[in-house]
Design a protein around this motif. Sequence first.
Motif, PDB file in Angstrom:
ATOM      1  N   GLU A 152       0.846  -1.207   0.000  1.00  0.00           N
ATOM      2  CA  GLU A 152       0.000   0.000   0.000  1.00  0.00           C
ATOM      3  C   GLU A 152       0.875   1.249   0.000  1.00  0.00           C
ATOM      4  OE1 GLU A 152      -3.150  -0.056  -0.302  1.00  0.00           O
ATOM      5  OE2 GLU A 152      -3.747  -2.088   0.234  1.00  0.00           O
ATOM      6  N   LEU A 153       1.766   1.339  -0.979  1.00  0.00           N
ATOM      7  CA  LEU A 153       2.700   2.465  -1.005  1.00  0.00           C
ATOM      8  C   LEU A 153       1.985   3.792  -1.243  1.00  0.00           C
ATOM      9  CD1 LEU A 153       5.663   0.935  -3.099  1.00  0.00           C
ATOM     10  CD2 LEU A 153       5.420   1.070  -0.625  1.00  0.00           C
ATOM     11  N   ASP A 154       1.031   3.808  -2.176  1.00  0.00           N
ATOM     12  CA  ASP A 154       0.369   5.059  -2.509  1.00  0.00           C
ATOM     13  C   ASP A 154      -0.443   5.619  -1.342  1.00  0.00           C
ATOM     14  OD1 ASP A 154      -1.292   2.917  -2.577  1.00  0.00           O
ATOM     15  OD2 ASP A 154      -2.506   3.616  -4.278  1.00  0.00           O
ATOM     16  N   ALA A 155      -1.120   4.726  -0.581  1.00  0.00           N
ATOM     17  CA  ALA A 155      -1.918   5.188   0.559  1.00  0.00           C
ATOM     18  C   ALA A 155      -1.022   5.775   1.643  1.00  0.00           C
ATOM     19  CB  ALA A 155      -2.741   4.034   1.117  1.00  0.00           C
ATOM     20  N   MET A 156       0.120   5.126   1.906  1.00  0.00           N
ATOM     21  CA  MET A 156       1.011   5.639   2.946  1.00  0.00           C
ATOM     22  C   MET A 156       1.659   6.949   2.514  1.00  0.00           C
ATOM     23  SD  MET A 156       1.806   4.946   6.028  1.00  0.00           S
ATOM     24  CE  MET A 156       1.266   3.230   6.099  1.00  0.00           C
ATOM     25  N   ALA A 157       2.021   7.069   1.233  1.00  0.00           N
ATOM     26  CA  ALA A 157       2.588   8.326   0.732  1.00  0.00           C
ATOM     27  C   ALA A 157       1.564   9.456   0.831  1.00  0.00           C
ATOM     28  CB  ALA A 157       3.059   8.140  -0.708  1.00  0.00           C
TER      29      ALA A 157
ATOM     30  N   PHE B  77      11.451   0.710  -1.866  1.00  0.00           N
ATOM     31  CA  PHE B  77      11.956   1.874  -1.133  1.00  0.00           C
ATOM     32  C   PHE B  77      12.205   3.034  -2.084  1.00  0.00           C
ATOM     33  CE2 PHE B  77      15.630   4.372   0.243  1.00  0.00           C
ATOM     34  CZ  PHE B  77      15.184   4.829   1.480  1.00  0.00           C
ATOM     35  N   THR B  78      12.826   2.726  -3.238  1.00  0.00           N
ATOM     36  CA  THR B  78      13.104   3.789  -4.214  1.00  0.00           C
ATOM     37  C   THR B  78      11.801   4.388  -4.749  1.00  0.00           C
ATOM     38  OG1 THR B  78      15.147   2.651  -4.830  1.00  0.00           O
ATOM     39  CG2 THR B  78      14.303   4.306  -6.357  1.00  0.00           C
ATOM     40  N   GLU B  79      10.822   3.516  -5.024  1.00  0.00           N
ATOM     41  CA  GLU B  79       9.532   3.992  -5.531  1.00  0.00           C
ATOM     42  C   GLU B  79       8.815   4.863  -4.504  1.00  0.00           C
ATOM     43  OE1 GLU B  79       5.305   2.093  -7.204  1.00  0.00           O
ATOM     44  OE2 GLU B  79       7.008   0.787  -6.646  1.00  0.00           O
TER      45      GLU B  79
ATOM     46  N   ARG C 115       8.639  12.431  -2.350  1.00  0.00           N
ATOM     47  CA  ARG C 115       9.354  13.613  -2.840  1.00  0.00           C
ATOM     48  C   ARG C 115       8.418  14.479  -3.680  1.00  0.00           C
ATOM     49  NH1 ARG C 115      14.804  14.572  -3.664  1.00  0.00           N
ATOM     50  NH2 ARG C 115      15.305  12.360  -3.334  1.00  0.00           N
ATOM     51  N   ASP C 116       7.625  13.820  -4.520  1.00  0.00           N
ATOM     52  CA  ASP C 116       6.647  14.559  -5.323  1.00  0.00           C
ATOM     53  C   ASP C 116       5.569  15.196  -4.440  1.00  0.00           C
ATOM     54  OD1 ASP C 116       8.033  13.749  -7.543  1.00  0.00           O
ATOM     55  OD2 ASP C 116       6.717  12.027  -7.962  1.00  0.00           O
ATOM     56  N   GLY C 117       5.295  14.586  -3.280  1.00  0.00           N
ATOM     57  CA  GLY C 117       4.303  15.142  -2.366  1.00  0.00           C
ATOM     58  C   GLY C 117       4.827  16.279  -1.519  1.00  0.00           C
TER      59      GLY C 117
END
Length: 429
Positions: free
Chosen positions: A352-357, A399-401, A407-409
């Motif tokens: 769930e990378l997008d939700a956490m970001a 991790f890189t993704e 960073r974009d956020g």
Amino acid sequence: GKLHNPTGAGVPAISNIAKAKSQQVALKHATPAVEHDTVVKEEGSARRNITRKKSDQPSTGNFDSQHKKQGGHGKGKWRDEGVDESDGAYDVSDPNDPLYDDTAEEGKYILTSPDNNEDEGDPTIYDPIANRNVYGPMLTLTEFKIQVDEAIKEYFDSADVTEVIQSLSEMRCLAYHPHVVKRAVSLSLDKGPRERELISRLLTELHPDPLTDANLSTGFELLLNSLDDLSIDIPDARPIVGCFLARAVVDEVVPPAFLSNANNTHPGELVIEKAVGLLSREHCNARLERIWGPGDGRPVAELKTVMDQLLKEYLQSRELDEAARCVREMNAPHFHHELVKRGIRICMEMGELDAMAALFSFLVKNAILSEHQVAKGISRLYKVLGDITLDVPTAPSLFTEFEAMIRDGGCFPPSYVSPAAPPVSPEEE
């Protein structure tokens, strides 16, 4: 011959015989004129003493008790026949006399307070000037409140209950102890969970000595009566006081019967309904011990557990506002880097990378999470990335993704350098 006098001039109106008889009667009943003259007590003064028959002093022999009015003699006094008050004040030294005043004898009275407790049998202090013991509070209520406020504020910094107990003992104002409860809770209303937890613990430590059951009950009653004023500055005052009251019942500081009595005196009060609702829940004791949330000064291990629960619950509900509220209630901004580290690890495991970001970007934009804490959390996670790879083989690429997403956020400071970036050689510089 007969004198002709038709007008009657020079002829007496009555005969000499009748005139002589009336003079004898008048002399028989007359008294010396000097006894009835107006006597001026002071020369040049309008004060007069008119002495009349049957109202003279008994010593003159003209006193007639049958014609003397009985009853009030002067203001607030009764006169007994035969008592002479002309020489001085009436003697009321007899304890059986209704006019006897036991406070008239100097040195035989004590200073007390209208709110004096029955257990204040010992003297408060000895006054060497008056050479006697003094009873009752040594300070006024205003002075007492000022000193209590100073002691509570110092307690917020030191968390030392002993200092507060010593301060209350030195004040020697047992009659004002109910105000300690009101002042302590009022000062914590605009503070964080840590200060509120400290006040809950303080009330537990102060009971039953120096604060008795009656002091605590009266203190909460004073607090309930002042809620209208407190709510002007602190809109959430009522639910917070309800939490304090429920916690006090669980800590056995206030008896449960206080809620029923308060419900009768304050019907429909939100504070009482809040406290009863909290006490009616399942496992209320365990829940109320943590009523103030994770930011109440608990150990780091418990904070980590709370963070894991918060992050997992967010990934299931995706409610940003609720997650932000929980992070704010932790009241641990210095430990937010641990939240970032644990959040990245959990989202790698659950995919769930997008939700956490999105969560971290929301927290940074609302000034709940600082950019420095995000960068520190990323750096700490990178150091243990090798251990995470054992459970999540794709951890380096994830991790890189994720780093690119946040960073974009806008979650990194301008000077941030990725720990995964290869070192720059001096020749390339």
